[in-house]
Design a protein around this motif. Structure first.
Motif, PDB file in Angstrom:
ATOM      1  N   GLU A   1       0.959  -1.131  -0.009  1.00  0.00           N
ATOM      2  CA  GLU A   1       0.119   0.076   0.003  1.00  0.00           C
ATOM      3  C   GLU A   1       0.800   1.128   0.102  1.00  0.00           C
ATOM      4  OE1 GLU A   1      -2.282  -3.195   2.047  1.00  0.00           O
ATOM      5  OE2 GLU A   1      -0.348  -2.690   2.128  1.00  0.00           O
ATOM      6  N   ALA A   2       1.711   1.205   0.779  1.00  0.00           N
ATOM      7  CA  ALA A   2       2.796   2.432   1.049  1.00  0.00           C
ATOM      8  C   ALA A   2       3.580   2.679  -0.304  1.00  0.00           C
ATOM      9  CB  ALA A   2       3.713   2.321   2.081  1.00  0.00           C
ATOM     10  N   ASN A   3       3.844   1.580  -0.605  1.00  0.00           N
ATOM     11  CA  ASN A   3       4.733   1.576  -2.317  1.00  0.00           C
ATOM     12  C   ASN A   3       3.834   2.331  -3.133  1.00  0.00           C
ATOM     13  OD1 ASN A   3       5.831   0.173  -4.803  1.00  0.00           O
ATOM     14  ND2 ASN A   3       7.405  -0.480  -3.151  1.00  0.00           N
ATOM     15  N   ILE A   4       2.660   1.880  -3.272  1.00  0.00           N
ATOM     16  CA  ILE A   4       1.822   2.569  -4.380  1.00  0.00           C
ATOM     17  C   ILE A   4       1.160   4.171  -3.982  1.00  0.00           C
ATOM     18  CG2 ILE A   4      -0.389   2.162  -5.491  1.00  0.00           C
ATOM     19  CD1 ILE A   4      -0.265  -0.751  -4.871  1.00  0.00           C
ATOM     20  N   ASN A   5       1.092   4.244  -2.800  1.00  0.00           N
ATOM     21  CA  ASN A   5       0.824   5.556  -2.584  1.00  0.00           C
ATOM     22  C   ASN A   5       1.757   6.533  -2.763  1.00  0.00           C
ATOM     23  OD1 ASN A   5      -1.787   4.543  -1.630  1.00  0.00           O
ATOM     24  ND2 ASN A   5      -1.176   4.741   0.666  1.00  0.00           N
ATOM     25  N   ALA A   6       2.998   6.067  -2.382  1.00  0.00           N
ATOM     26  CA  ALA A   6       4.295   7.070  -2.445  1.00  0.00           C
ATOM     27  C   ALA A   6       4.443   7.396  -3.844  1.00  0.00           C
ATOM     28  CB  ALA A   6       5.047   6.814  -1.792  1.00  0.00           C
ATOM     29  N   GLY A   7       4.515   6.419  -4.537  1.00  0.00           N
ATOM     30  CA  GLY A   7       4.907   6.413  -6.112  1.00  0.00           C
ATOM     31  C   GLY A   7       3.799   7.314  -6.803  1.00  0.00           C
ATOM     32  N   ILE A   8       2.664   6.958  -6.583  1.00  0.00           N
ATOM     33  CA  ILE A   8       1.553   7.976  -7.535  1.00  0.00           C
ATOM     34  C   ILE A   8       1.515   9.377  -6.791  1.00  0.00           C
ATOM     35  CG2 ILE A   8      -0.872   8.141  -7.651  1.00  0.00           C
ATOM     36  CD1 ILE A   8      -0.883   5.106  -7.916  1.00  0.00           C
ATOM     37  N   ALA A   9       1.325   9.387  -5.565  1.00  0.00           N
ATOM     38  CA  ALA A   9       1.869  10.827  -5.079  1.00  0.00           C
ATOM     39  C   ALA A   9       2.685  11.584  -5.811  1.00  0.00           C
ATOM     40  CB  ALA A   9       1.957  10.773  -3.606  1.00  0.00           C
ATOM     41  N   ALA A  10       3.890  11.029  -5.940  1.00  0.00           N
ATOM     42  CA  ALA A  10       5.350  11.554  -6.511  1.00  0.00           C
ATOM     43  C   ALA A  10       5.046  11.991  -7.644  1.00  0.00           C
ATOM     44  CB  ALA A  10       6.354  10.653  -6.359  1.00  0.00           C
ATOM     45  N   ALA A  11       4.240  10.868  -8.697  1.00  0.00           N
ATOM     46  CA  ALA A  11       3.980  11.222  -9.995  1.00  0.00           C
ATOM     47  C   ALA A  11       2.732  12.422 -10.231  1.00  0.00           C
ATOM     48  CB  ALA A  11       3.301  10.269 -10.633  1.00  0.00           C
ATOM     49  N   ARG A  12       2.143  12.659  -9.077  1.00  0.00           N
ATOM     50  CA  ARG A  12       1.101  13.642  -9.427  1.00  0.00           C
ATOM     51  C   ARG A  12       1.486  15.152  -8.976  1.00  0.00           C
ATOM     52  NH1 ARG A  12      -3.859  10.195  -6.366  1.00  0.00           N
ATOM     53  NH2 ARG A  12      -4.435   9.427  -8.234  1.00  0.00           N
ATOM     54  N   GLN A  13       2.595  14.928  -7.984  1.00  0.00           N
ATOM     55  CA  GLN A  13       3.346  16.281  -7.510  1.00  0.00           C
ATOM     56  C   GLN A  13       4.005  16.647  -8.699  1.00  0.00           C
ATOM     57  OE1 GLN A  13       3.574  14.560  -3.118  1.00  0.00           O
ATOM     58  NE2 GLN A  13       5.350  15.751  -3.913  1.00  0.00           N
ATOM     59  N   ILE A  14       4.875  15.667  -9.510  1.00  0.00           N
ATOM     60  CA  ILE A  14       5.677  16.098 -10.779  1.00  0.00           C
ATOM     61  C   ILE A  14       4.795  17.030 -11.794  1.00  0.00           C
ATOM     62  CG2 ILE A  14       6.821  15.415 -12.601  1.00  0.00           C
ATOM     63  CD1 ILE A  14       8.410  13.527 -10.767  1.00  0.00           C
ATOM     64  N   VAL A  15       3.512  16.367 -12.072  1.00  0.00           N
ATOM     65  CA  VAL A  15       2.524  17.001 -12.844  1.00  0.00           C
ATOM     66  C   VAL A  15       2.100  18.308 -12.568  1.00  0.00           C
ATOM     67  CG1 VAL A  15       0.446  16.619 -14.146  1.00  0.00           C
ATOM     68  CG2 VAL A  15       1.862  14.816 -13.948  1.00  0.00           C
ATOM     69  N   GLY A  16       1.713  18.277 -11.075  1.00  0.00           N
ATOM     70  CA  GLY A  16       1.427  19.624 -10.682  1.00  0.00           C
ATOM     71  C   GLY A  16       2.381  20.589 -10.800  1.00  0.00           C
ATOM     72  N   PHE A  17       3.620  20.315 -10.698  1.00  0.00           N
ATOM     73  CA  PHE A  17       4.753  21.235 -10.558  1.00  0.00           C
ATOM     74  C   PHE A  17       5.013  21.785 -12.024  1.00  0.00           C
ATOM     75  CE2 PHE A  17       9.319  22.217 -11.138  1.00  0.00           C
ATOM     76  CZ  PHE A  17       9.395  23.120 -10.424  1.00  0.00           C
ATOM     77  N   LEU A  18       5.205  20.617 -12.999  1.00  0.00           N
ATOM     78  CA  LEU A  18       5.662  20.903 -14.529  1.00  0.00           C
ATOM     79  C   LEU A  18       4.387  21.698 -15.169  1.00  0.00           C
ATOM     80  CD1 LEU A  18       7.338  17.754 -15.655  1.00  0.00           C
ATOM     81  CD2 LEU A  18       8.344  19.843 -14.919  1.00  0.00           C
ATOM     82  N   LYS A  19       3.009  21.406 -14.753  1.00  0.00           N
ATOM     83  CA  LYS A  19       1.907  22.298 -15.542  1.00  0.00           C
ATOM     84  C   LYS A  19       1.568  23.465 -14.695  1.00  0.00           C
ATOM     85  CE  LYS A  19      -0.544  18.524 -17.744  1.00  0.00           C
ATOM     86  NZ  LYS A  19      -0.311  18.867 -19.171  1.00  0.00           N
ATOM     87  N   ASP A  20       1.598  23.543 -13.413  1.00  0.00           N
ATOM     88  CA  ASP A  20       0.885  24.538 -12.834  1.00  0.00           C
ATOM     89  C   ASP A  20       2.146  25.411 -11.869  1.00  0.00           C
ATOM     90  OD1 ASP A  20      -1.559  24.038 -13.916  1.00  0.00           O
ATOM     91  OD2 ASP A  20      -1.848  22.494 -12.447  1.00  0.00           O
ATOM     92  N   GLY A  21       3.239  24.828 -11.712  1.00  0.00           N
ATOM     93  CA  GLY A  21       4.334  25.498 -10.760  1.00  0.00           C
ATOM     94  C   GLY A  21       3.640  25.173  -9.377  1.00  0.00           C
ATOM     95  N   CYS A  22       3.067  23.971  -9.022  1.00  0.00           N
ATOM     96  CA  CYS A  22       2.818  23.779  -7.590  1.00  0.00           C
ATOM     97  C   CYS A  22       3.991  23.419  -6.918  1.00  0.00           C
ATOM     98  CB  CYS A  22       1.574  23.028  -7.523  1.00  0.00           C
ATOM     99  SG  CYS A  22       1.123  22.278  -6.017  1.00  0.00           S
ATOM    100  N   GLU A  23       4.443  23.987  -5.703  1.00  0.00           N
ATOM    101  CA  GLU A  23       5.303  23.631  -4.955  1.00  0.00           C
ATOM    102  C   GLU A  23       5.159  23.401  -3.473  1.00  0.00           C
ATOM    103  OE1 GLU A  23       8.391  26.829  -5.166  1.00  0.00           O
ATOM    104  OE2 GLU A  23       8.869  26.377  -7.352  1.00  0.00           O
ATOM    105  N   LYS A  24       3.656  22.809  -3.265  1.00  0.00           N
ATOM    106  CA  LYS A  24       3.304  22.485  -1.968  1.00  0.00           C
ATOM    107  C   LYS A  24       4.383  21.783  -1.122  1.00  0.00           C
ATOM    108  CE  LYS A  24      -0.597  20.694   0.489  1.00  0.00           C
ATOM    109  NZ  LYS A  24      -1.935  19.963   0.285  1.00  0.00           N
ATOM    110  N   PHE A  25       4.797  20.497  -1.692  1.00  0.00           N
ATOM    111  CA  PHE A  25       5.676  19.614  -0.933  1.00  0.00           C
ATOM    112  C   PHE A  25       7.227  20.143  -1.006  1.00  0.00           C
ATOM    113  CE2 PHE A  25       1.473  17.658  -1.299  1.00  0.00           C
ATOM    114  CZ  PHE A  25       1.346  17.556   0.039  1.00  0.00           C
ATOM    115  N   ARG A  26       7.362  21.189  -1.493  1.00  0.00           N
ATOM    116  CA  ARG A  26       9.094  21.598  -1.478  1.00  0.00           C
ATOM    117  C   ARG A  26       9.740  21.686  -0.340  1.00  0.00           C
ATOM    118  NH1 ARG A  26      11.249  25.659  -6.065  1.00  0.00           N
ATOM    119  NH2 ARG A  26      13.598  25.254  -5.435  1.00  0.00           N
ATOM    120  N   VAL A  27      10.936  21.084  -0.344  1.00  0.00           N
ATOM    121  CA  VAL A  27      11.626  20.698   0.847  1.00  0.00           C
ATOM    122  C   VAL A  27      13.093  21.834   0.792  1.00  0.00           C
ATOM    123  CG1 VAL A  27      10.770  18.553   1.692  1.00  0.00           C
ATOM    124  CG2 VAL A  27      12.712  18.608   0.129  1.00  0.00           C
ATOM    125  N   ASN A  28      13.426  22.142  -0.298  1.00  0.00           N
ATOM    126  CA  ASN A  28      14.764  22.859  -0.267  1.00  0.00           C
ATOM    127  C   ASN A  28      14.267  24.280  -0.834  1.00  0.00           C
ATOM    128  OD1 ASN A  28      13.748  22.400  -3.210  1.00  0.00           O
ATOM    129  ND2 ASN A  28      16.069  22.761  -3.897  1.00  0.00           N
TER     130      ASN A  28
END
Length: 306
Positions: free
Chosen positions: A278-305
């Motif tokens: 479950e964790a493996n799936i959740n984290a991987g898909i969340a990562a993909a969605r965050q990349i799409v959000g960043f590349l398309k809309d500049g969303c940096e909600k979970f930025r750590v640097n």
């Protein structure tokens, strides 16, 4: 745009399928680099990547130098000490993690370790129960909150300390907030660690702090190896034969712990807190969605640097 999944320890196929669906639906290309072993293969693969999803893979200055097109790295998981944040910032690369996706898996493992410890590592001898014990949660983030939720089902008396989480937030969950780490350790029979490895926390779990625990104390570590002062803990466990230590991160001095404290020490052979389907799936898909959000809309909600 090319998104690279660079995982020396691969995601499960179902997680990769979910990642692919998110990336390709956004109109991007997905590339996989799995079980690569040699860093040279990673350096070659990152050359034309616009985004990278990793797990425990190391992204350092050398990798960033090779990745001329790179805009974002997402660590599928909570911890991100395998990414050189300063180098990423210098290369104008955004770094994110996926907080919360692995939290229940880690919390459940913490309780697996607790039950094993209070039942004498399942050696057949009479043990004790978690019900009624005072549990101290050291850091009340996503994992800590899941630990509190599960602890209620065990009937434990729950305390927490977090320097950055308001007392009101902790107590709203029916958990007793304490004012310091010293108070947490002095109060609780069991302490579960959920602090990150930072300059402030490294080696902070030391002799004086853990020695404050009541008789028959149990320290549970599903956080980071670096937060434990191993020399101090070895000395303390020698001085206090009532203390037990169980961990999901094998110490540097594992052999010494195992040889000197049989029945009072246990380590998993490798870090496995987040290793559930479950964790493996959740984290991987969340990562993909965050990349799409960043590349398309500049969303940096979970930025750590920065």
């Amino acid at each position: 745009m090319k998104v690279l999944v660079a995982t020396d320890k691969p995601f499960a196929k179902i997680a990769v399928d979910g990642i692919r669906k998110e990336i390709e639906a956004a109109g991007y290309e997905l590339a996989l680099l799995e079980k690569y072993g040699e860093k040279a293969k990673l350096l070659e693969a990152v050359k034309d990547a616009d985004a990278i999803i990793i797990r425990s893979d190391v992204i350092d200055a050398e990798v960033l130098d090779a990745a001329k097109e790179l805009k974002i790295v997402v660590r599928a998981g909570a911890g991100y000490d395998n990414v050189d944040l300063e180098a990423a910032t210098a290369h104008n690369v955004c770094v994110m993690n996926t907080p919360g996706q692995n939290s229940n898996a880690v919390a459940e493992l913490a309780f697996g370790l607790m039950v094993m410890a209070v039942r004498n590592m399942y050696n057949g001898a009479s043990g004790t129960e978690l019900k009624g014990k005072k549990l101290g949660i050291h850091a009340y983030g996503n994992v800590g909150r899941n630990v509190a939720r599960i602890a209620k089902g065990f009937g434990m008396d729950i305390y927490a300390y977090d320097a950055y989480c308001p007392k009101e937030v902790i107590e709203a969950d029916g958990v007793k907030a304490v004012a310091s780490t010293e108070e947490l350790y002095a109060t609780c029979n069991i302490v579960s660690l959920h602090i990150p490895a930072t300059p402030e926390t490294k080696n902070s779990i030391n002799y004086d702090l853990v020695d404050k625990m009541p008789k028959n104390g149990l320290l549970v570590n599903t956080a980071r190896k670096e937060v434990i002062n191993e020399a101090d803990l070895l000395r303390l466990m020698n001085d206090r034969p009532d203390l037990e230590y169980v961990t999901d991160i094998m110490p540097v001095h594992h052999a010494e712990f195992a040889d000197h404290f049989p029945g009072r020490y246990f380590s998993t052979p490798k870090k496995m807190g987040a290793q559930t389907a479950e964790a493996n799936i959740n984290a991987g898909i969340a990562a993909a969605r965050q990349i799409v959000g960043f590349l398309k809309d500049g969303c940096e909600k979970f930025r750590v640097n920065k």
